[in-house]
Write a protein that holds these residues in place. Structure first.
Motif, mmCIF file in Angstrom:
data_model
loop_
_atom_site.group_PDB
_atom_site.id
_atom_site.type_symbol
_atom_site.label_atom_id
_atom_site.label_comp_id
_atom_site.label_asym_id
_atom_site.label_seq_id
_atom_site.Cartn_x
_atom_site.Cartn_y
_atom_site.Cartn_z
ATOM 1 N N GLU A 289 7.119 -26.739 -26.381
ATOM 2 C CA GLU A 289 5.968 -27.632 -26.528
ATOM 3 C C GLU A 289 5.006 -27.096 -27.594
ATOM 4 O OE1 GLU A 289 1.977 -28.379 -23.888
ATOM 5 O OE2 GLU A 289 3.889 -28.239 -22.829
ATOM 6 N N ASP A 290 4.716 -25.801 -27.543
ATOM 7 C CA ASP A 290 3.839 -25.179 -28.547
ATOM 8 C C ASP A 290 4.472 -25.219 -29.937
ATOM 9 O OD1 ASP A 290 2.022 -24.646 -26.562
ATOM 10 O OD2 ASP A 290 2.699 -22.579 -26.248
ATOM 11 N N PHE A 291 5.803 -25.068 -29.982
ATOM 12 C CA PHE A 291 6.513 -25.138 -31.270
ATOM 13 C C PHE A 291 6.324 -26.515 -31.904
ATOM 14 C CE2 PHE A 291 10.177 -26.152 -33.864
ATOM 15 C CZ PHE A 291 10.367 -24.999 -34.613
ATOM 16 N N LEU A 292 6.453 -27.572 -31.101
ATOM 17 C CA LEU A 292 6.274 -28.929 -31.616
ATOM 18 C C LEU A 292 4.845 -29.138 -32.125
ATOM 19 C CD1 LEU A 292 8.195 -31.105 -28.983
ATOM 20 C CD2 LEU A 292 8.953 -30.429 -31.258
ATOM 21 N N LYS A 293 3.878 -28.597 -31.410
ATOM 22 C CA LYS A 293 2.480 -28.746 -31.827
ATOM 23 C C LYS A 293 2.231 -28.043 -33.156
ATOM 24 C CE LYS A 293 0.575 -29.226 -27.149
ATOM 25 N NZ LYS A 293 -0.291 -28.603 -26.123
ATOM 26 N N GLU A 294 2.777 -26.845 -33.301
ATOM 27 C CA GLU A 294 2.601 -26.113 -34.557
ATOM 28 C C GLU A 294 3.302 -26.836 -35.706
ATOM 29 O OE1 GLU A 294 0.825 -23.410 -35.315
ATOM 30 O OE2 GLU A 294 0.007 -23.372 -33.282
ATOM 31 N N ARG A 295 4.505 -27.353 -35.437
ATOM 32 C CA ARG A 295 5.223 -28.100 -36.482
ATOM 33 C C ARG A 295 4.433 -29.357 -36.873
ATOM 34 N NH1 ARG A 295 10.586 -28.757 -38.506
ATOM 35 N NH2 ARG A 295 10.309 -30.140 -40.298
ATOM 36 N N ALA A 296 3.798 -29.993 -35.911
ATOM 37 C CA ALA A 296 2.996 -31.185 -36.192
ATOM 38 C C ALA A 296 1.834 -30.847 -37.128
ATOM 39 C CB ALA A 296 2.461 -31.783 -34.887
ATOM 40 N N GLU B 197 3.329 -30.435 -40.611
ATOM 41 C CA GLU B 197 3.733 -31.716 -41.195
ATOM 42 C C GLU B 197 2.510 -32.526 -41.623
ATOM 43 O OE1 GLU B 197 6.608 -32.904 -41.981
ATOM 44 O OE2 GLU B 197 7.874 -31.327 -41.147
ATOM 45 N N GLU B 198 1.474 -32.538 -40.793
ATOM 46 C CA GLU B 198 0.274 -33.310 -41.123
ATOM 47 C C GLU B 198 -0.409 -32.738 -42.373
ATOM 48 O OE1 GLU B 198 -3.263 -35.305 -38.597
ATOM 49 O OE2 GLU B 198 -3.116 -33.123 -38.410
ATOM 50 N N LYS B 199 -0.518 -31.431 -42.421
ATOM 51 C CA LYS B 199 -1.142 -30.800 -43.588
ATOM 52 C C LYS B 199 -0.333 -31.084 -44.850
ATOM 53 C CE LYS B 199 -2.697 -26.324 -45.368
ATOM 54 N NZ LYS B 199 -2.794 -24.866 -45.106
ATOM 55 N N TYR B 200 0.984 -30.965 -44.750
ATOM 56 C CA TYR B 200 1.853 -31.220 -45.906
ATOM 57 C C TYR B 200 1.747 -32.675 -46.353
ATOM 58 C CZ TYR B 200 6.188 -31.633 -48.612
ATOM 59 O OH TYR B 200 7.114 -31.879 -49.594
ATOM 60 N N GLY B 201 1.754 -33.600 -45.380
ATOM 61 C CA GLY B 201 1.653 -35.023 -45.701
ATOM 62 C C GLY B 201 0.343 -35.358 -46.399
ATOM 63 N N LYS B 202 -0.764 -34.808 -45.904
ATOM 64 C CA LYS B 202 -2.067 -35.084 -46.521
ATOM 65 C C LYS B 202 -2.144 -34.506 -47.923
ATOM 66 C CE LYS B 202 -4.787 -35.503 -42.282
ATOM 67 N NZ LYS B 202 -5.900 -34.939 -41.469
ATOM 68 N N GLN C 76 2.863 -40.114 -46.230
ATOM 69 C CA GLN C 76 2.537 -40.887 -45.029
ATOM 70 C C GLN C 76 3.606 -40.708 -43.946
ATOM 71 O OE1 GLN C 76 -0.237 -42.313 -44.489
ATOM 72 N NE2 GLN C 76 -1.138 -42.463 -46.543
ATOM 73 N N CYS C 77 4.861 -40.589 -44.370
ATOM 74 C CA CYS C 77 5.946 -40.359 -43.406
ATOM 75 C C CYS C 77 5.767 -39.023 -42.700
ATOM 76 C CB CYS C 77 7.307 -40.401 -44.116
ATOM 77 S SG CYS C 77 7.845 -42.059 -44.596
ATOM 78 N N HIS C 78 5.357 -38.011 -43.430
ATOM 79 C CA HIS C 78 5.134 -36.697 -42.812
ATOM 80 C C HIS C 78 3.953 -36.745 -41.853
ATOM 81 C CE1 HIS C 78 8.030 -34.027 -44.784
ATOM 82 N NE2 HIS C 78 7.895 -34.787 -45.853
ATOM 83 N N ILE C 79 2.925 -37.499 -42.190
ATOM 84 C CA ILE C 79 1.780 -37.655 -41.282
ATOM 85 C C ILE C 79 2.224 -38.375 -40.011
ATOM 86 C CG2 ILE C 79 -0.465 -38.761 -41.004
ATOM 87 C CD1 ILE C 79 -0.947 -38.291 -43.998
ATOM 88 N N GLN C 80 3.054 -39.413 -40.170
ATOM 89 C CA GLN C 80 3.566 -40.132 -39.006
ATOM 90 C C GLN C 80 4.473 -39.240 -38.168
ATOM 91 O OE1 GLN C 80 2.768 -43.156 -37.820
ATOM 92 N NE2 GLN C 80 4.099 -42.657 -36.085
ATOM 93 N N LEU C 81 5.287 -38.403 -38.838
ATOM 94 C CA LEU C 81 6.147 -37.470 -38.113
ATOM 95 C C LEU C 81 5.304 -36.498 -37.291
ATOM 96 C CD1 LEU C 81 8.905 -36.214 -37.478
ATOM 97 C CD2 LEU C 81 8.690 -34.871 -39.585
ATOM 98 N N ALA C 82 4.179 -36.060 -37.843
ATOM 99 C CA ALA C 82 3.288 -35.160 -37.107
ATOM 100 C C ALA C 82 2.796 -35.820 -35.825
ATOM 101 C CB ALA C 82 2.106 -34.758 -37.991
#
Length: 313
Positions: free
Chosen positions: A28-35, A38-43, A78-84
């Motif tokens: 669960e923590d791994f998914l949060k960190e990956r999110a 992904e959000e930072k990369y997408g932005k 935007q796809c990376h933000i949505q993936l996050a």
């Protein structure tokens, strides 16, 4: 365990279940960190596509290709933000699943703790009665009695001891019977608890496996979507025509369709001579400027000479 009061097996199961819950929390923590990544990369991609110029002075088909390129980079961001956001939702589902299992297991654990406590208390009580009962049995031969008074005192004491022994034995039997009922109840509840814990562990492994499978699919889907964006850029580049762009530039910046005429020589050195300007009878179109003509001297004019290929007066 052969020890009726031992909980070593039960404790081992509980520890394994707690470890499984911890493993779910780690994923669960791994998914949060990956999110977050992904959000930072997408932005960053979105900001890059909007703020950073990239061939802004290009024209026609190549310009359209660059516009498509920047738009698709924005779409990838935007796809990376949505993936996050998707990863956060999956982490939330894992948390809800983990807490749900914890809540259901807590009910079983409370039942088992109560039955363990009752079993241990009854076992302790039974052993105390058993020990007390054993102490009443005579352990030696009849003593020699020196007087009748001592005999009757001993006889009375023996009668009292016999009565107490019978009461203790009866209490011992009752406690053994009660303990056996508790043992049977504990064993039945223990089996039920183990079956419940096994079911939970199977559900946890299945859920964990499916969550990991889904996560990998999401990453693959993200790659597919990104490749679609990049394919759009490739299709746009296929429509980019070098000839069309050159022609477009020529048509956009052209200043005319006829080249300049030849330069007319006018004699300012000897105004009386050749007063009329000499003009070429027929202008000749020039597609490319050729080499300059070698000047020649007319009678009465300064002499020209060539030295090492240079024209000098």
């Amino acid at each position: 365990s052969t020890d009726l009061t031992s909980t070593v097996g039960y404790d081992s199961i509980i520890q394994h279940l707690n470890d499984g819950r911890k493993n779910c929390k780690e994923f669960e923590d791994f998914l949060k960190e990956r999110a977050i990544i992904e959000e930072k990369y997408g932005k960053e991609l979105v900001n890059l596509s909007k703020k950073k110029p990239c061939g802004q002075t290009e024209l026609n088909t190549l310009k359209r290709s660059l516009d498509v390129f920047k738009q698709q980079i924005d779409n990838v961001g935007q796809c990376h933000i949505q993936l996050a956001q998707t990863l956060r939702e999956e982490a939330k589902k894992m948390e809800e699943f983990r807490e749900k299992q914890k809540l259901h297991r807590k009910k079983i654990e409370l039942i088992m703790e109560a039955i363990h406590k009752n079993r241990n208390l009854q076992y302790k009580k039974t052993m105390e009665v058993k020990e007390k009962c054993c102490c009443f049995f005579p352990c030696g031969a009849l003593l020699y009695l020196s007087s009748l008074s001592q005999f009757w005192q001993l006889f009375l004491k023996l009668a009292q001891t016999k009565s107490a022994l019978e009461d203790s034995d009866r209490s011992y039997q009752q406690n053994v019977t009660t303990l056996e009922k508790i043992r049977e109840e504990w064993q039945k509840e223990h089996i039920k608890a183990c079956e419940f814990f096994e079911t939970q562990e199977c559900e946890r492994i299945n859920y964990f496996r499916n969550a990991l499978w889904l996560h990998v699919n999401q990453l693959s889907q993200d790659c597919v979507q990104n490749d679609e964006k990049y394919e759009e850029i490739r299709r746009s580049l296929e429509l980019c025509s070098i000839e069309k762009d050159v022609d477009f530039f020529v048509n956009l910046r052209k200043t005319g369709s006829s080249p300049p005429g030849p330069v007319v020589y006018e004699n300012y050195y000897n105004a009386q001579r050749n007063a009329a300007p000499v003009r070429s009878p027929v202008p000749v179109p020039i597609s490319r400027r050729g080499p300059l003509p070698t000047p020649s001297s007319a009678p009465g004019e300064p002499d020209y000479a060539t030295v090492d290929g240079y024209s000098l007066i």
